[in-house]
Scaffold this active site. Structure first.
Site, mmCIF file in Angstrom:
data_model
loop_
_atom_site.group_PDB
_atom_site.id
_atom_site.type_symbol
_atom_site.label_atom_id
_atom_site.label_comp_id
_atom_site.label_asym_id
_atom_site.label_seq_id
_atom_site.Cartn_x
_atom_site.Cartn_y
_atom_site.Cartn_z
ATOM 1 C CB SER A 1 -0.860 0.023 1.277
ATOM 2 O OG SER A 1 -1.453 1.293 1.442
ATOM 3 C CE1 TYR B 1 -3.674 -2.251 4.938
ATOM 4 C CE2 TYR B 1 -2.863 -0.038 4.490
ATOM 5 C CZ TYR B 1 -3.390 -1.232 4.042
ATOM 6 O OH TYR B 1 -3.639 -1.412 2.698
HETATM 7 P P1 NDP Z 1 -11.162 -6.551 0.140
HETATM 8 O O1 NDP Z 1 -11.531 -6.371 1.564
HETATM 9 O O2 NDP Z 1 -12.100 -6.117 -0.931
HETATM 10 O O3 NDP Z 1 -10.784 -8.094 -0.116
HETATM 11 C C1 NDP Z 1 -9.899 -8.744 0.734
HETATM 12 C C2 NDP Z 1 -9.671 -10.146 0.216
HETATM 13 O O4 NDP Z 1 -8.761 -10.801 1.094
HETATM 14 C C3 NDP Z 1 -10.934 -10.987 0.210
HETATM 15 O O5 NDP Z 1 -10.865 -11.927 -0.839
HETATM 16 C C4 NDP Z 1 -10.877 -11.697 1.559
HETATM 17 O O6 NDP Z 1 -11.662 -12.870 1.529
HETATM 18 C C5 NDP Z 1 -9.364 -11.961 1.646
HETATM 19 N N1 NDP Z 1 -8.875 -12.124 3.015
HETATM 20 C C6 NDP Z 1 -8.895 -11.232 4.026
HETATM 21 N N2 NDP Z 1 -8.350 -11.760 5.141
HETATM 22 C C7 NDP Z 1 -7.974 -13.029 4.815
HETATM 23 C C8 NDP Z 1 -7.356 -14.077 5.531
HETATM 24 N N3 NDP Z 1 -7.029 -13.956 6.818
HETATM 25 N N4 NDP Z 1 -7.113 -15.229 4.882
HETATM 26 C C9 NDP Z 1 -7.450 -15.380 3.575
HETATM 27 N N5 NDP Z 1 -8.022 -14.413 2.840
HETATM 28 C C10 NDP Z 1 -8.287 -13.257 3.465
HETATM 29 O O7 NDP Z 1 -9.735 -5.844 -0.043
HETATM 30 P P2 NDP Z 1 -9.135 -4.965 -1.242
HETATM 31 O O8 NDP Z 1 -9.370 -5.621 -2.531
HETATM 32 O O9 NDP Z 1 -9.531 -3.557 -1.015
HETATM 33 O O10 NDP Z 1 -7.585 -5.039 -0.844
HETATM 34 C C11 NDP Z 1 -6.743 -6.078 -1.265
HETATM 35 C C12 NDP Z 1 -5.329 -5.727 -0.833
HETATM 36 O O11 NDP Z 1 -4.968 -4.465 -1.376
HETATM 37 C C13 NDP Z 1 -5.148 -5.614 0.676
HETATM 38 O O12 NDP Z 1 -3.931 -6.196 1.057
HETATM 39 C C14 NDP Z 1 -5.131 -4.109 0.913
HETATM 40 O O13 NDP Z 1 -4.380 -3.779 2.056
HETATM 41 C C15 NDP Z 1 -4.480 -3.622 -0.355
HETATM 42 N N6 NDP Z 1 -4.788 -2.227 -0.674
HETATM 43 C C16 NDP Z 1 -6.083 -1.841 -0.940
HETATM 44 C C17 NDP Z 1 -6.363 -0.532 -1.266
HETATM 45 C C18 NDP Z 1 -7.747 -0.077 -1.584
HETATM 46 O O14 NDP Z 1 -7.955 1.163 -1.718
HETATM 47 N N7 NDP Z 1 -8.732 -0.932 -1.739
HETATM 48 C C19 NDP Z 1 -5.282 0.459 -1.336
HETATM 49 C C20 NDP Z 1 -3.978 -0.044 -1.038
HETATM 50 C C21 NDP Z 1 -3.754 -1.350 -0.724
HETATM 51 P P3 NDP Z 1 -12.346 -13.480 2.870
HETATM 52 O O15 NDP Z 1 -12.947 -12.314 3.604
HETATM 53 O O16 NDP Z 1 -13.336 -14.464 2.354
HETATM 54 O O17 NDP Z 1 -11.237 -14.126 3.617
#
Ligand code: NDP
Length: 261
Positions: free
Chosen positions: A144, A157
């Protein structure tokens, strides 16, 4: 432009929604087969079936918590069972936090360390040997912009994403001789369903779009969110041979939000 990704096997943690799902679709569009990882089994199975059908690739879901050693083990074994190994690993599973350093307890720090850092460590340990046998591969870490430009309300984070960046660099050095390229992508604001849900909670059905515009205005630069697909394009390129000289680096895809060079 042929990206030479047909029949490659890509493992995407957090591949069931948001950015991870967009990356999965981008890779599938290029003919890559997929392993989508998330905790919610039903969502994973549904998305794997939908993407497989849409793009004519093989896609499977593994329901696992990558913040645990057992969950990572399940991913490594599941990948071996389904495809015999992986060519691409996208460490994307992650989530924002909200705390002060004064108040957050050790358990919270530990959870984010396990989710953002140890998942990448454990999956590298489990999947790199297979990549090496296959002749090489690509590992991308979705950190990020907060890894270098912290937001005040999420110190855990910021810190764990910065650690992930350093892990990525260090892993790149270790596996460069095995033809495995390792990089970090630092996104800015990406409009995922989770952002919309939170905005609706804060500002309601009538105010959520203005709320999000306020967030984008504050970030500056392009003053807008990226779509998940816009970010996915960059990931797909980084997975391809077109990025063959890129390893050990961090790339910002943030619409100009980063305030420094
Ligand atoms: P979402 O919350 O939309 O999706 C998160 C995904 O990760 C889901 O598929 C969720 O599935 C999975 N997940 C979360 N925790 C676990 C776990 N413990 N084990 C396995 N799977 C897990 O997130 P985003 O798409 O917004 O973000 C994705 C990545 O991008 C993250 O790392 C975030 O920090 C990073 N990011 C996002 C930004 C944004 O603006 N959206 C900006 C900068 C970075 P489930 O809940 O079923 O486990």
């Amino acid at each position: 432009m042929d990206l030479n990704l047909r029949d490659k096997v890509a493992v995407i943690t957090g591949g069931t929604v948001g950015i991870g799902l967009a990356v999965a679709e981008g890779l599938a569009e290029e003919g890559a087969n997929l392993v989508l990882v998330g905790r919610n089994k039903e969502r994973g199975d549904d998305e794997a079936a939908r993407v497989a059908d849409k793009f004519g690739v093989i896609a499977t879901a593994i329901a696992a918590d990558v913040a645990t050693a057992e969950g990572c083990d399940a991913v490594i074994k599941g990948v071996a069972r389904a495809f015999g190994g992986a060519d691409i690993l996208i460490n994307n599973a992650g989530t924002g936090s909200n705390e002060t350093i004064a108040e957050a307890d050790d358990a919270k720090w530990q959870y984010y360390w396990d989710l953002h850092v140890m998942a990448a460590v454990r999956l590298a340990r489990g999947l790199v040997p297979g990549m090496t046998i296959r002749g090489g591969g690509v590992i991308l870490h979705n950190a990020s912009i907060c890894a270098v430009q912290p937001l005040w309300y999420e110190p855990i984070y910021n810190t764990t994403k910065a650690a992930l960046m350093m892990f990525s660099k260090t892993l790149a050095n270790e596996v460069v001789g095995s033809n495995i390229r390792v990089n970090t992508v630092n996104p800015g604001l990406v409009l995922t369903p989770d952002w919309i849900k939170t905005a609706k909670q804060i500002a309601g059905e009538d105010g959520w779009q203005a709320h999000l515009q306020g967030v984008a205005d504050e970030a500056g630069g392009m003053k807008r969110f990226a779509t998940p697909a816009e970010l996915a394009n960059f990931f797909v390129f980084m997975c391809s041979d077109k990025a063959s000289y890129s390893t050990g680096s961090t790339y910002f895809v943030d619409g100009g939000w980063l305030k420094t060079v």
